[in-house]
Motif scaffolding. Structure first.
Motif, PDB file in Angstrom:
ATOM      1  N   PHE A  80      30.788  85.162  44.489  1.00  0.00           N
ATOM      2  CA  PHE A  80      29.552  84.892  43.763  1.00  0.00           C
ATOM      3  C   PHE A  80      29.442  85.687  42.481  1.00  0.00           C
ATOM      4  CE2 PHE A  80      27.848  82.256  46.901  1.00  0.00           C
ATOM      5  CZ  PHE A  80      28.141  82.773  48.134  1.00  0.00           C
ATOM      6  N   TYR A  96      30.203  97.387  46.529  1.00  0.00           N
ATOM      7  CA  TYR A  96      28.873  97.047  47.032  1.00  0.00           C
ATOM      8  C   TYR A  96      28.966  96.232  48.325  1.00  0.00           C
ATOM      9  CZ  TYR A  96      24.035  95.622  47.016  1.00  0.00           C
ATOM     10  OH  TYR A  96      22.730  95.432  47.367  1.00  0.00           O
ATOM     11  N   LEU A 121      19.380  88.596  58.142  1.00  0.00           N
ATOM     12  CA  LEU A 121      18.773  87.576  57.289  1.00  0.00           C
ATOM     13  C   LEU A 121      17.315  87.371  57.647  1.00  0.00           C
ATOM     14  CD1 LEU A 121      21.274  84.665  56.604  1.00  0.00           C
ATOM     15  CD2 LEU A 121      20.344  86.353  55.062  1.00  0.00           C
ATOM     16  N   THR A 136      16.396  98.189  53.300  1.00  0.00           N
ATOM     17  CA  THR A 136      16.981  98.671  52.048  1.00  0.00           C
ATOM     18  C   THR A 136      17.285 100.161  52.138  1.00  0.00           C
ATOM     19  OG1 THR A 136      15.439  97.110  51.065  1.00  0.00           O
ATOM     20  CG2 THR A 136      16.734  98.454  49.571  1.00  0.00           C
ATOM     21  N   LEU A 139      20.376 100.613  53.808  1.00  0.00           N
ATOM     22  CA  LEU A 139      21.522 100.276  52.968  1.00  0.00           C
ATOM     23  C   LEU A 139      21.889 101.464  52.083  1.00  0.00           C
ATOM     24  CD1 LEU A 139      23.440  98.121  51.655  1.00  0.00           C
ATOM     25  CD2 LEU A 139      21.571  97.635  50.102  1.00  0.00           C
ATOM     26  N   VAL A 221      14.381  80.952  50.446  1.00  0.00           N
ATOM     27  CA  VAL A 221      15.802  80.712  50.232  1.00  0.00           C
ATOM     28  C   VAL A 221      16.343  79.673  51.202  1.00  0.00           C
ATOM     29  CG1 VAL A 221      18.060  81.764  50.511  1.00  0.00           C
ATOM     30  CG2 VAL A 221      16.348  82.887  49.146  1.00  0.00           C
TER      31      VAL A 221
ATOM     32  N   MET B   1      33.634  77.873  42.614  1.00  0.00           N
ATOM     33  CA  MET B   1      33.236  78.422  43.911  1.00  0.00           C
ATOM     34  C   MET B   1      33.648  77.440  45.003  1.00  0.00           C
ATOM     35  SD  MET B   1      29.539  80.088  44.506  1.00  0.00           S
ATOM     36  CE  MET B   1      28.668  78.586  44.836  1.00  0.00           C
ATOM     37  N   VAL B   5      31.892  78.246  50.794  1.00  0.00           N
ATOM     38  CA  VAL B   5      31.187  79.472  50.451  1.00  0.00           C
ATOM     39  C   VAL B   5      29.781  79.173  49.970  1.00  0.00           C
ATOM     40  CG1 VAL B   5      31.358  81.567  49.091  1.00  0.00           C
ATOM     41  CG2 VAL B   5      33.406  80.404  49.836  1.00  0.00           C
ATOM     42  N   ALA B   7      27.679  77.648  51.416  1.00  0.00           N
ATOM     43  CA  ALA B   7      26.774  77.831  52.540  1.00  0.00           C
ATOM     44  C   ALA B   7      26.328  79.285  52.650  1.00  0.00           C
ATOM     45  CB  ALA B   7      27.460  77.392  53.829  1.00  0.00           C
ATOM     46  N   TRP B   8      27.076  80.207  52.046  1.00  0.00           N
ATOM     47  CA  TRP B   8      26.731  81.613  52.148  1.00  0.00           C
ATOM     48  C   TRP B   8      25.854  82.081  50.990  1.00  0.00           C
ATOM     49  CZ3 TRP B   8      28.922  85.702  55.378  1.00  0.00           C
ATOM     50  CH2 TRP B   8      29.562  85.178  56.508  1.00  0.00           C
ATOM     51  N   LEU B   9      25.527  81.163  50.079  1.00  0.00           N
ATOM     52  CA  LEU B   9      24.681  81.574  48.958  1.00  0.00           C
ATOM     53  C   LEU B   9      23.325  82.118  49.409  1.00  0.00           C
ATOM     54  CD1 LEU B   9      24.506  81.821  45.936  1.00  0.00           C
ATOM     55  CD2 LEU B   9      23.678  79.495  45.819  1.00  0.00           C
ATOM     56  N   PRO B  10      22.682  81.524  50.395  1.00  0.00           N
ATOM     57  CA  PRO B  10      21.416  82.116  50.849  1.00  0.00           C
ATOM     58  C   PRO B  10      21.578  83.564  51.271  1.00  0.00           C
ATOM     59  CG  PRO B  10      21.735  79.980  51.870  1.00  0.00           C
ATOM     60  CD  PRO B  10      22.979  80.302  51.126  1.00  0.00           C
ATOM     61  N   PHE B  11      22.690  83.877  51.904  1.00  0.00           N
ATOM     62  CA  PHE B  11      22.935  85.241  52.346  1.00  0.00           C
ATOM     63  C   PHE B  11      23.077  86.172  51.145  1.00  0.00           C
ATOM     64  CE2 PHE B  11      25.283  88.855  53.392  1.00  0.00           C
ATOM     65  CZ  PHE B  11      26.486  88.810  52.730  1.00  0.00           C
ATOM     66  N   ALA B  12      23.837  85.697  50.137  1.00  0.00           N
ATOM     67  CA  ALA B  12      24.036  86.543  48.951  1.00  0.00           C
ATOM     68  C   ALA B  12      22.710  86.792  48.241  1.00  0.00           C
ATOM     69  CB  ALA B  12      25.024  85.881  48.001  1.00  0.00           C
ATOM     70  N   ARG B  13      21.872  85.755  48.211  1.00  0.00           N
ATOM     71  CA  ARG B  13      20.580  85.929  47.558  1.00  0.00           C
ATOM     72  C   ARG B  13      19.702  86.882  48.343  1.00  0.00           C
ATOM     73  NH1 ARG B  13      17.952  80.462  46.362  1.00  0.00           N
ATOM     74  NH2 ARG B  13      16.780  81.653  44.841  1.00  0.00           N
ATOM     75  N   ALA B  14      19.752  86.758  49.660  1.00  0.00           N
ATOM     76  CA  ALA B  14      18.945  87.662  50.485  1.00  0.00           C
ATOM     77  C   ALA B  14      19.404  89.102  50.299  1.00  0.00           C
ATOM     78  CB  ALA B  14      19.056  87.250  51.942  1.00  0.00           C
ATOM     79  N   ALA B  15      20.714  89.286  50.206  1.00  0.00           N
ATOM     80  CA  ALA B  15      21.229  90.649  50.058  1.00  0.00           C
ATOM     81  C   ALA B  15      20.820  91.255  48.729  1.00  0.00           C
ATOM     82  CB  ALA B  15      22.756  90.625  50.174  1.00  0.00           C
ATOM     83  N   ALA B  16      20.391  90.400  47.797  1.00  0.00           N
ATOM     84  CA  ALA B  16      19.985  90.932  46.499  1.00  0.00           C
ATOM     85  C   ALA B  16      18.743  91.809  46.599  1.00  0.00           C
ATOM     86  CB  ALA B  16      19.735  89.775  45.530  1.00  0.00           C
ATOM     87  N   ILE B  17      18.052  91.741  47.744  1.00  0.00           N
ATOM     88  CA  ILE B  17      16.889  92.613  47.940  1.00  0.00           C
ATOM     89  C   ILE B  17      17.317  94.063  47.853  1.00  0.00           C
ATOM     90  CG2 ILE B  17      15.237  93.348  49.688  1.00  0.00           C
ATOM     91  CD1 ILE B  17      14.707  90.553  50.364  1.00  0.00           C
ATOM     92  N   GLY B  18      18.575  94.326  48.130  1.00  0.00           N
ATOM     93  CA  GLY B  18      19.055  95.696  48.054  1.00  0.00           C
ATOM     94  C   GLY B  18      19.010  96.268  46.649  1.00  0.00           C
ATOM     95  N   TRP B  19      18.936  95.415  45.619  1.00  0.00           N
ATOM     96  CA  TRP B  19      18.902  95.955  44.269  1.00  0.00           C
ATOM     97  C   TRP B  19      17.481  96.246  43.811  1.00  0.00           C
ATOM     98  CZ3 TRP B  19      21.602  90.965  42.261  1.00  0.00           C
ATOM     99  CH2 TRP B  19      22.851  90.833  42.850  1.00  0.00           C
TER     100      TRP B  19
END
Lengths: 222, 542
Positions: A80, A96, A121, A136, A139, A221, B1, B5, B7-19
């Motif tokens: 990604f 990361y 999730l 978080t 993490l 999402v 892409m 993969v 199908a894993w985009l929702p997961f990547a977006r959710a993980a963005a909460i870490g930023w």
């Protein structure tokens, strides 16, 4: 001449033969994991049956064996983001992804199963603000000691900056992560003791409008 | 892409909460899905076999037929499914591509039908996975070679209005085209043979003049041989100049191998003419005569086997190079060893390492002349090792070259066989066509198209298919328009051409015929007749 070389090579053959046997045995065992029942997962998480079905189909497609190990996880996550350095063969997002993997793998088993995946999730997408902030914090707290110190924060921030790849505008200065971390600690560390605890973290985040708003960003999402 | 993969985009977006806690700036607004439908099953009916998949699976590749809105053209309202009138076996591979992201090429499938299916569904063949790509490319190459062979045959058909130059070039390249070309071909072949024979006989000693040793025939009958040589060179020069004149691309012709051989074959004669007097250079001139032997290579235009051999050697260049390299290595090693082994013995022929090269070569190729023989025991041991390894080193690359030659040779055999079969096949097809071409004239004779014919008579003629009757009607209209009767034999067969395209074509022609009724200008008439002849040609080719 060929025969001469041949006679020498025949001598070393038995040694390799045994090793090959051992390798074959190792490869035959393939780990296959099945998740718990749909009803149980529905009760444990905030997803309904249909959403779980969609999630599982995507999960199983990428990992037919039912469990993701760290390498596969890094590979999937790197797709990604800008791809890594061709010469050193290092993915930009791998650091990361490593921290993410540890955050998902709550049982520290070395592989993420579907239950871990879905639990995380569920928190991230359907959980309360406190739960999200707790996740978080988990993490960021790399060594799981309950405190975030400056080194851990530096690692995380540097990993996030690394994900952007080499070509950014404006060009990344070497002390930009440090400045970022200092600003972070300025905001979060209330009692100035050099570490951030969970309560300090949650409190500071709840005071910040931007953070609160951005936490709600990914609610739809699925 | 990759597709999976996604199908894993929702997961990547959710993980963005870490930023989020680290970020200082507000985040951009997330895109919302307008109509969020539940994922639905799509039924794809391919020639009766039903395939079902999720809509999301097909949406992974939006630039293909199934992933875009193009599939709506195939939607069947009554049965609520998408119907495709295509091969269901190949469709399996196509659908698997959507599911797994990898396109596989089944080995039993004909390459052309597979390509057609891929083109229909809008999939580029380049994305075939590594596991099947080599096989695909091999089959494609074979097919292309076969097509090229067939095309070469089609080029024999004479195009109208060819210039004299083009005719000459075609005559040179393909002697079967006309009798003149054939005569020319045989004459040049004969003269090449004569020239080579004279070169050979020139050196044979024939009879001795008294008080002198044996003289070769060349010196005895100088004048005769000179005349023969002149005649041959004259023919070759004329031939070369004619080829040069007729060549479509002169620079490319001059660079080609055959033209270089031609030049090298005739050059010694002219150089000899120029410098007959100078004594010093005559020695060099004698060596130049060696090049006259290159005339024998001119035979490769006449012999296909020679051409195949040359092509094989060219295509096996790397194997030959490897053979040469390994042989050189082995020769140097063994020559060195033999030299030092034989150094001790007296009166040894192995005076230096280069001198031992000769022994090594003779031994490794198992010739064994015996002019150089090792005398010491060490020398004999190494000599035997040398001869044994020589057999191996030479035997290794040879099968590769042989298999290459065999493949190319068989390909050529197959091409020749196909050409011969094609003639027979075409003759048989023409026979069946002439049988049914009289169908039109038959039906006309039976008075089926009489204006005054009754309904019953028309019903009786229903034995012919609807398409055929429509075609006949069209031709009949043409006859009526031009107030003439079609006497030429029309190849009315080959309704294997797709009906819809025929229908469209008919519509166009009928429109033109109708305009004739309005303005019967001869120009339009000729155009319609041309169209008809095109129809004829198209049908014969179909």
């Amino acid at each position: 001449m060929g025969l001469v070389v041949g006679t020498f090579s025949v001598q070393s053959k038995p040694v390799n033969f045994h090793k090959d046997n051992a390798d074959d045995d190792f490869e035959m065992t393939v780990v296959c994991h099945r998740p718990e029942g749909l009803d149980k997962l529905e009760a444990q998480t905030n997803f309904n049956k249909r959403e779980l079905q969609v999630l599982y189909r995507g999960f199983k497609n990428e990992c037919p064996s039912g469990a993701v190990n760290e390498d596969t996880f890094k590979q999937i996550y790197s797709q990604f983001f800008p791809h890594g350095d061709k010469w050193t063969d290092k993915c930009y997002a791998s650091t990361y992804a490593h921290y993410l993997f540890n955050a998902f793998d709550t049982g520290h088993t070395g592989s993420i199963k579907f239950e871990d995946f879905v639990t995380a999730l569920s928190i991230l997408l359907r959980g309360s603000v406190t739960e999200k902030l707790q996740w978080t914090f988990n993490l960021y707290d790399i060594n799981r000691d309950g405190y975030i110190n400056k080194e851990e924060m530096m690692d995380i921030v540097r990993a996030i900056y690394d994900m952007m790849g080499k070509f950014t505008y404006p060009v990344l200065k070497t002390d930009a992560p440090k400045q970022h971390v200092d600003a972070f600690f300025q905001k979060m560390d209330k009692n100035r003791d050099g570490v951030v605890t969970l309560d300090e973290f949650i409190l500071s985040c709840q005071e910040d409008e931007n953070i609160m708003r951005s936490l709600q960003l990914f609610e739809n999402v699925i | 892409m990759a597709a999976g993969v996604a199908a894993w985009l929702p997961f990547a977006r959710a993980a963005a909460i870490g930023w989020m806690p680290v970020a200082n700036l507000p985040m951009p607004v997330a895109p919302t899905e307008k109509n969020k439908k539940q994922d639905e099953l799509i039924v794809l009916n391919v020639s009766g076999r039903r395939f079902q998949t999720w809509k999301n699976t097909l949406d992974r590749y939006p630039d293909t037929l199934l992933g875009s809105s193009e599939k709506e053209f195939f939607y069947n309202e009554e049965t609520k499914e998408y119907f495709f009138d295509r091969d269901p076996d190949v469709f399996r591979s196509v659908l698997n591509f959507y599911r797994t992201g990898k396109l596989h090429y089944p080995r039993y499938e004909c390459i052309l039908s597979y390509d057609e299916e891929l083109a229909f569904f809008g999939i580029v063949p380049e994305i075939i996975g590594d596991c099947c790509y080599e096989e695909y490319k091999d089959r494609k190459r074979e097919n292309a070679e076969r097509l090229m062979d067939d095309q070469e045959d089609n080029k024999d058909s004479k195009l109208p209005n060819m210039t004299f130059r083009e005719t000459m070039w075609r005559a040179f390249e393909n002697p079967q085209t006309s009798t003149m070309a054939l005569v020319f071909y045989y004459v040049t072949g004969f003269f090449i043979a004569v020239s080579v024979m004279t070169n050979v006989v020139e050196t044979v000693p024939c009879g001795s003049v008294p008080n002198q040793k044996e003289v070769p025939c060349g010196e005895r009958y100088t004048v005769a041989f000179f005349c023969m040589d002149t005649a041959c060179v004259m023919i070759f020069t004329v031939e070369y100049l004619m080829r040069l004149y007729a060549a479509p691309n002169r620079y490319r012709f001059m660079r080609s191998v055959m033209s270089i051989i031609d030049v090298v074959a005739i050059l010694p004669y002219y150089i000899g003419l120029v410098m007959t007097d100078n004594e010093d250079v005559s020695g060099a001139f004698v060596t130049l005569r060696v090049f006259r032997v290159f005339r024998i290579f001119k035979f490769s235009r006449h012999s296909q086997g020679l051409r195949i051999l040359g092509y094989t050697l060219k295509s096996c260049a790397s194997e030959l190079g490897f053979l040469l390299f390994s042989l050189t290595m082995a020769i140097i090693i063994f020559a060195t060893v033999m030299f030092y082994a034989e150094k001790g013995s007296s009166s040894s022929k192995f005076t230096s390492i280069p001198a031992s090269f000769w022994y090594t070569i003779v031994t490794m190729t198992t010739l064994g002349y015996g002019d150089m023989v090792p005398k010491t025991i060490a020398g004999k041991i190494f000599g035997s090792i040398c001869s044994l390894s020589g057999v191996l080193v030479i035997a290794l690359p040879v099968p590769v070259i042989v298999s290459n030659f065999s493949r190319i040779y068989h390909q050529n055999q197959r091409a020749d066989k196909r050409r011969a079969q094609k003639k027979a096949r075409l003759a048989r097809i023409r026979l069946t066509k002439t049988e049914s071409s009289s169908a039109f004239l038959h039906s006309k004779r039976n008075g089926l198209f009489n204006e005054s014919s009754t309904k019953e008579e028309q019903h009786l003629g229903k034995s012919s298919s609807l398409l055929e009757s429509q075609h006949h009607h069209l031709l009949h209209c043409l006859e009526k328009t031009t107030v003439r009767d079609l006497k030429i034999v029309i190849h009315v067969l080959a309704i294997v051409v797709q009906a819809p395209s025929l229908f469209f074509f008919f519509a166009v022609v009928v429109l033109q015929i109708n305009t004739i009724r309005l303005c019967s200008s001869p120009f339009i008439l000729t155009r319609v007749c041309n169209k008809l002849s095109h129809l004829d040609i198209r049908m014969t080719q179909g």
